[in-house]
Write an enzyme that holds these catalytic residues in place. Sequence first.
Site, short mmCIF file in Angstrom:
data_model
loop_
_atom_site.label_atom_id
_atom_site.label_comp_id
_atom_site.label_asym_id
_atom_site.label_seq_id
_atom_site.Cartn_x
_atom_site.Cartn_y
_atom_site.Cartn_z
N TYR A 33 0.86 -1.06 -0.07
CA TYR A 33 -0.04 -0.14 0.09
C TYR A 33 0.86 1.40 0.04
O TYR A 33 2.02 1.40 0.07
CB TYR A 33 -0.94 0.17 1.18
CG TYR A 33 -0.27 0.28 2.57
CD1 TYR A 33 0.61 -0.67 3.17
CD2 TYR A 33 -0.59 1.37 3.03
CE1 TYR A 33 1.00 -0.13 4.50
CE2 TYR A 33 0.13 1.81 4.45
CZ TYR A 33 0.80 0.90 5.14
OH TYR A 33 1.54 1.21 6.14
N ARG A 100 -7.42 -20.62 -2.07
CA ARG A 100 -6.52 -20.44 -1.15
C ARG A 100 -5.39 -21.58 -1.33
O ARG A 100 -5.72 -22.64 -1.35
CB ARG A 100 -6.93 -20.57 0.35
CG ARG A 100 -5.90 -20.14 1.52
CD ARG A 100 -6.40 -20.09 2.80
NE ARG A 100 -5.38 -19.76 3.65
CZ ARG A 100 -4.62 -20.65 4.30
NH1 ARG A 100 -4.55 -21.92 3.83
NH2 ARG A 100 -3.87 -20.34 5.10
N GLU A 182 12.66 2.15 13.92
CA GLU A 182 11.79 3.34 13.21
C GLU A 182 10.46 3.26 14.23
O GLU A 182 10.27 2.68 15.14
CB GLU A 182 11.08 3.10 11.86
CG GLU A 182 10.38 1.82 11.57
CD GLU A 182 10.20 1.40 10.06
OE1 GLU A 182 9.98 2.62 9.35
OE2 GLU A 182 9.91 0.45 9.82
N LEU A 207 11.28 0.96 6.75
CA LEU A 207 10.59 1.52 5.61
C LEU A 207 11.37 2.76 5.10
O LEU A 207 11.63 3.79 6.11
CB LEU A 207 9.26 2.04 5.85
CG LEU A 207 8.52 2.41 4.75
CD1 LEU A 207 8.06 0.99 3.94
CD2 LEU A 207 7.17 3.08 4.95
N1 PDD Z 1 2.95 5.02 7.46
N2 PDD Z 1 7.73 3.42 8.79
C1 PDD Z 1 6.59 3.04 8.79
C2 PDD Z 1 6.76 1.71 9.52
C3 PDD Z 1 5.14 3.23 8.12
O1 PDD Z 1 4.29 2.91 8.31
C4 PDD Z 1 5.60 4.70 7.62
C5 PDD Z 1 4.17 5.32 7.03
C6 PDD Z 1 6.54 5.53 7.74
C7 PDD Z 1 6.68 6.91 6.99
O2 PDD Z 1 6.74 6.59 5.53
P1 PDD Z 1 6.22 7.75 4.46
O3 PDD Z 1 7.15 9.11 4.83
O4 PDD Z 1 6.48 7.35 3.27
O5 PDD Z 1 4.81 8.14 4.86
C8 PDD Z 1 7.81 4.89 8.23
C9 PDD Z 1 1.85 5.51 6.74
C10 PDD Z 1 1.67 6.94 6.74
C11 PDD Z 1 0.65 4.85 7.15
O6 PDD Z 1 0.76 3.58 7.41
O7 PDD Z 1 -0.33 5.30 7.51
#
Ligand code: PDD
Length: 288
Positions: A33, A100, A182, A207
């Site tokens: 996603y 499945r 993170e 990520l």
């Molecule tokens: N989350 N790390 C994780 C585990 C994340 O799920 C996200 C983003 C980030 C930040 O990535 P970005 O700057 O590309 O949004 C880091 C999104 C916003 C969510 O799951 O809603």
Amino acid sequence: MARVVYVNGSYRRHGEAHVHVEDRGFQFADAVYEVIEVLGRQLVDAPRHLDRLQRSLGELRIREPMSRPAMLHIIGEIVRRNRVTDGLVYMQVSRGAAPRDFLFTGKHMTPTFVCLARPVPPGIRQAKAQRGLRIVSLPDIRWGRCDIKTVMLLPAVLAKEQALAAGADEAWLVDADGFVTEGASSNAWIVNAGGQLQTRALSPALLPGVTRHTTLDVAAAIGLEVVLQPFTAKDAYLSREAFATSASGTVMPIVELDGKAIGSGKPGPIAEALRKAFHNHAQHQDCR
Ligand code: PDD
């Protein structure tokens, strides 16, 4: 106004949009996603989000559901039809639906593509940024490929629930060596005792955040020194400032970690400067 969702070739009313019960996203979390910020009817950093989506799909050998212009067209339609001026676009691609079976090689599936958008009043985010986030640190119990943006989010769901129960807004996940990987849904940063910005280097453990990437551009543009090194929760307690980055919050100052005040206990000046400058450095494009 009725919400409209795009699913597999058509625009549907939110309550009437469905995917197959044997969709592999549902049965195996075999799906990826993206979340893209919408600001003033424009998409923020869409090329970087779509590059990452393409990479996530490639790593999992999921077919791209359509061309990039076609995807941008649908995103634009969804933003327009839902009259979103400021908010978020959510898009998800699963491998598709099939009886499945763990294996997918040799099976012809059409990827499922879903796109939604919802408004988020900018005042809500701004109020949160002015207050600053409270964070708790928790063990990182996720898998070894956190660089792929999959919908396999249970560890993040549970971590956020634990954070909520502790009166916090977000969790920082800590690896087996004691280093913060993170946040549950954001990247983690500190301003260390030497005044440098510090965030972990990219690896399969985290990520590659789009907002992290653009924040590094902002830091370079305003002359801040950056070190790409991991830090422990203890380093963070002793830091001058801390903040989180994500598409849904851009740069969010952190004022407390595990009940201990960070720096002055108020949003720090560097985090605030990065937040203020962020959209001058992000790419903005009209929804077409
Ligand atoms: N989350 N790390 C994780 C585990 C994340 O799920 C996200 C983003 C980030 C930040 O990535 P970005 O700057 O590309 O949004 C880091 C999104 C916003 C969510 O799951 O809603």
